[in-house]
Design a protein around this motif. Sequence first.
Motif, PDB file in Angstrom:
ATOM      1  N   PHE A  24      77.911  64.777  19.831  1.00 16.08           N
ATOM      2  CA  PHE A  24      77.113  65.465  20.855  1.00 16.08           C
ATOM      3  C   PHE A  24      78.055  66.371  21.654  1.00 16.08           C
ATOM      4  O   PHE A  24      79.150  65.941  22.039  1.00 16.08           O
ATOM      5  CB  PHE A  24      76.457  64.419  21.759  1.00 16.08           C
ATOM      6  CG  PHE A  24      75.534  64.985  22.790  1.00 16.08           C
ATOM      7  CD1 PHE A  24      74.259  65.392  22.445  1.00 16.08           C
ATOM      8  CD2 PHE A  24      75.940  65.109  24.107  1.00 16.08           C
ATOM      9  CE1 PHE A  24      73.395  65.903  23.408  1.00 16.08           C
ATOM     10  CE2 PHE A  24      75.080  65.619  25.072  1.00 16.08           C
ATOM     11  CZ  PHE A  24      73.809  66.025  24.711  1.00 16.08           C
ATOM     12  N   HIS A  80      66.352  73.114  32.417  1.00 12.75           N
ATOM     13  CA  HIS A  80      67.803  73.070  32.144  1.00 12.75           C
ATOM     14  C   HIS A  80      68.079  73.997  30.971  1.00 12.75           C
ATOM     15  O   HIS A  80      67.382  73.953  29.966  1.00 12.75           O
ATOM     16  CB  HIS A  80      68.184  71.623  31.813  1.00 12.75           C
ATOM     17  CG  HIS A  80      69.640  71.386  31.563  1.00 12.75           C
ATOM     18  ND1 HIS A  80      70.636  72.245  31.977  1.00 12.75           N
ATOM     19  CD2 HIS A  80      70.292  70.352  30.935  1.00 12.75           C
ATOM     20  CE1 HIS A  80      71.808  71.752  31.623  1.00 12.75           C
ATOM     21  NE2 HIS A  80      71.624  70.616  30.986  1.00 12.75           N
ATOM     22  N   GLU A  82      70.969  74.277  29.142  1.00 14.33           N
ATOM     23  CA  GLU A  82      71.959  73.931  28.128  1.00 14.33           C
ATOM     24  C   GLU A  82      71.288  74.000  26.754  1.00 14.33           C
ATOM     25  O   GLU A  82      70.124  73.607  26.593  1.00 14.33           O
ATOM     26  CB  GLU A  82      72.529  72.529  28.387  1.00 14.33           C
ATOM     27  CG  GLU A  82      73.746  72.280  27.532  1.00 14.33           C
ATOM     28  CD  GLU A  82      74.622  71.128  28.011  1.00 14.33           C
ATOM     29  OE1 GLU A  82      74.185  70.374  28.893  1.00 14.33           O
ATOM     30  OE2 GLU A  82      75.741  70.999  27.481  1.00 14.33           O
ATOM     31  N   ASP A  84      71.162  72.354  24.106  1.00 16.63           N
ATOM     32  CA  ASP A  84      70.497  71.209  23.461  1.00 16.63           C
ATOM     33  C   ASP A  84      69.023  71.134  23.856  1.00 16.63           C
ATOM     34  O   ASP A  84      68.236  70.442  23.202  1.00 16.63           O
ATOM     35  CB  ASP A  84      71.223  69.878  23.730  1.00 16.63           C
ATOM     36  CG  ASP A  84      71.411  69.551  25.200  1.00 16.63           C
ATOM     37  OD1 ASP A  84      71.523  70.482  26.010  1.00 16.63           O
ATOM     38  OD2 ASP A  84      71.456  68.357  25.539  1.00 16.63           O
ATOM     39  N   HIS A  85      68.650  71.862  24.912  1.00 19.09           N
ATOM     40  CA  HIS A  85      67.229  71.931  25.296  1.00 19.09           C
ATOM     41  C   HIS A  85      66.672  73.343  25.242  1.00 19.09           C
ATOM     42  O   HIS A  85      65.467  73.514  25.207  1.00 19.09           O
ATOM     43  CB  HIS A  85      67.046  71.390  26.716  1.00 19.09           C
ATOM     44  CG  HIS A  85      67.713  70.074  26.912  1.00 19.09           C
ATOM     45  ND1 HIS A  85      67.279  68.936  26.276  1.00 19.09           N
ATOM     46  CD2 HIS A  85      68.818  69.729  27.599  1.00 19.09           C
ATOM     47  CE1 HIS A  85      68.092  67.938  26.583  1.00 19.09           C
ATOM     48  NE2 HIS A  85      69.032  68.389  27.378  1.00 19.09           N
ATOM     49  N   HIS A 148      72.802  68.609  35.086  1.00 20.07           N
ATOM     50  CA  HIS A 148      74.234  68.542  34.931  1.00 20.07           C
ATOM     51  C   HIS A 148      74.894  69.912  34.971  1.00 20.07           C
ATOM     52  O   HIS A 148      76.125  70.021  35.014  1.00 20.07           O
ATOM     53  CB  HIS A 148      74.434  67.757  33.627  1.00 20.07           C
ATOM     54  CG  HIS A 148      75.282  68.224  32.541  1.00 20.07           C
ATOM     55  ND1 HIS A 148      74.901  68.562  31.280  1.00 20.07           N
ATOM     56  CD2 HIS A 148      76.627  68.340  32.558  1.00 20.07           C
ATOM     57  CE1 HIS A 148      75.919  68.860  30.534  1.00 20.07           C
ATOM     58  NE2 HIS A 148      76.967  68.741  31.276  1.00 20.07           N
ATOM     59  N   ASP A 167      68.306  66.210  32.491  1.00 17.76           N
ATOM     60  CA  ASP A 167      69.264  65.274  31.880  1.00 17.76           C
ATOM     61  C   ASP A 167      69.310  63.929  32.609  1.00 17.76           C
ATOM     62  O   ASP A 167      69.760  62.922  32.042  1.00 17.76           O
ATOM     63  CB  ASP A 167      70.677  65.869  31.913  1.00 17.76           C
ATOM     64  CG  ASP A 167      70.963  66.782  30.733  1.00 17.76           C
ATOM     65  OD1 ASP A 167      70.259  66.696  29.716  1.00 17.76           O
ATOM     66  OD2 ASP A 167      71.925  67.576  30.828  1.00 17.76           O
ATOM     67  N   TYR A 197      76.392  57.861  28.167  1.00 13.68           N
ATOM     68  CA  TYR A 197      75.814  59.193  28.352  1.00 13.68           C
ATOM     69  C   TYR A 197      76.000  59.646  29.804  1.00 13.68           C
ATOM     70  O   TYR A 197      76.529  60.727  30.071  1.00 13.68           O
ATOM     71  CB  TYR A 197      74.326  59.171  27.990  1.00 13.68           C
ATOM     72  CG  TYR A 197      73.572  60.393  28.436  1.00 13.68           C
ATOM     73  CD1 TYR A 197      73.525  61.538  27.648  1.00 13.68           C
ATOM     74  CD2 TYR A 197      72.920  60.416  29.667  1.00 13.68           C
ATOM     75  CE1 TYR A 197      72.859  62.669  28.077  1.00 13.68           C
ATOM     76  CE2 TYR A 197      72.250  61.543  30.102  1.00 13.68           C
ATOM     77  CZ  TYR A 197      72.217  62.657  29.309  1.00 13.68           C
ATOM     78  OH  TYR A 197      71.561  63.780  29.745  1.00 13.68           O
ATOM     79  N   HIS A 228      66.458  63.174  27.283  1.00 17.85           N
ATOM     80  CA  HIS A 228      67.016  62.388  26.172  1.00 17.85           C
ATOM     81  C   HIS A 228      66.597  60.928  26.366  1.00 17.85           C
ATOM     82  O   HIS A 228      66.670  60.402  27.473  1.00 17.85           O
ATOM     83  CB  HIS A 228      68.549  62.405  26.174  1.00 17.85           C
ATOM     84  CG  HIS A 228      69.189  63.759  26.112  1.00 17.85           C
ATOM     85  ND1 HIS A 228      69.253  64.496  24.950  1.00 17.85           N
ATOM     86  CD2 HIS A 228      69.814  64.499  27.061  1.00 17.85           C
ATOM     87  CE1 HIS A 228      69.897  65.625  25.189  1.00 17.85           C
ATOM     88  NE2 HIS A 228      70.245  65.659  26.467  1.00 17.85           N
TER      89      HIS A 228
END
Length: 400
Positions: A24, A80, A82, A84-85, A148, A167, A197, A228
């Motif tokens: 990750f 968010h 980032e 990953d989203h 984050h 997150d 995490y 997540h």
Amino acid sequence: MHNIRKITNDLVYVGASDRRLALFENVYPIPRGVSYNSYVLLDEQTVLLDCADLAVMPQFMDNVAAALAGRKLNYIVVNHLEPDHAATIEEAVLRYPEAKIVTNAKAANMIRQFFSFDLDSRLMTVGEADTLATGRHELHFVNAPMVHWPEVMVTYDAIDRILFSADAFGTFGALNGNIFADEVDFDRDWLDDARRYYINIVGKYGVQVQGLLKKAAALQIDTICPLHGPIWRKDIGYFIAKYDTWSRYEPEQEGVVIVYGSVYGHTAAAAERLATLLAERGVRQIAVYDASQTDVSILVSEAFRFSHIVIAASTYNAGIFTPIENLLHDLKAHSFQNRHVALIENGTWAAQSGKQMRSMIEEMKDMTVLGDTFTIKSAMKPAQENDLAELADAMLGSME
Ligand code: FEO
């Protein structure tokens, strides 16, 4: 083939899990995979709350289409940015060109940095305390900077009392059909990954997490939908209490994590001996790790878990054996603080690691180093047993 689940009558889980990704953020091992959560609200207006990682795009897009069941998508809320989203925002825009993107000014700038599609014609900029009425529901936007990234906001559905928490309250681990925390044994099967995490991804920003917890305390929350891991709709206080402890940098458990970096096994032997001496004194929560064999994300997480940490390192290139040096850098980077520490060093001709470890620890906040550094010259000798026992006594004496 879509794979969705209803959360409420008008809220649908449309996220997906990735079990192929090894690292990750290209750094944290995730042997249990990870989920990228996303949600579709079906009201008079329809809303997609966050997107997903590129790796799961086909599944994610199938899921969104299935949840909408032919309806138009009116809004995409971006909590968010980032990737990953957010990496699939552009695909969502291509498929649902009439959807407005609802986000704050910082996130909008990041969208412009990451993408080249026309944002401004579809942008609805929102700020703290702004709302979006979608029919029966009313979404409230609350800034959560550095939880984050700086642009992060969370969205609160005031009607069904649902917090879309970005997150926050997330965890590593792919979902296994059961998407709710009350459908799994979270304490047994998820807590270690949730801690790892939190500590590694958000742990540096405890002050900001405390700020978000204060804002959340003013809301009535029945359900937490993170980006997540499992969704919380029961016993929410359990997980909020964990976040409170972690973000205040307080230990979760009275106990000792012993981490050693050992080239030929002699430093390890001293560390193992200390574990036994502590056990003989009644300490039951002890975890011993070889820093060369255990990913540093686990070591950092375990250091946050326990009240005491023993760090044992050989001297290497006139410095600290590199896996331990790396751990200390990582602990500092995550604002590790407020713990009791004991040090073991080894050096066959010029022990240096103890002095350097102490100096790195002294740069951290509210750290108490117990006693003198226990020094081995090549290998621990029976005559040193008393000194190590004294260190064990000092550790025991500092426990509540
Ligand atoms: Fe899951 Fe900060 O992204």
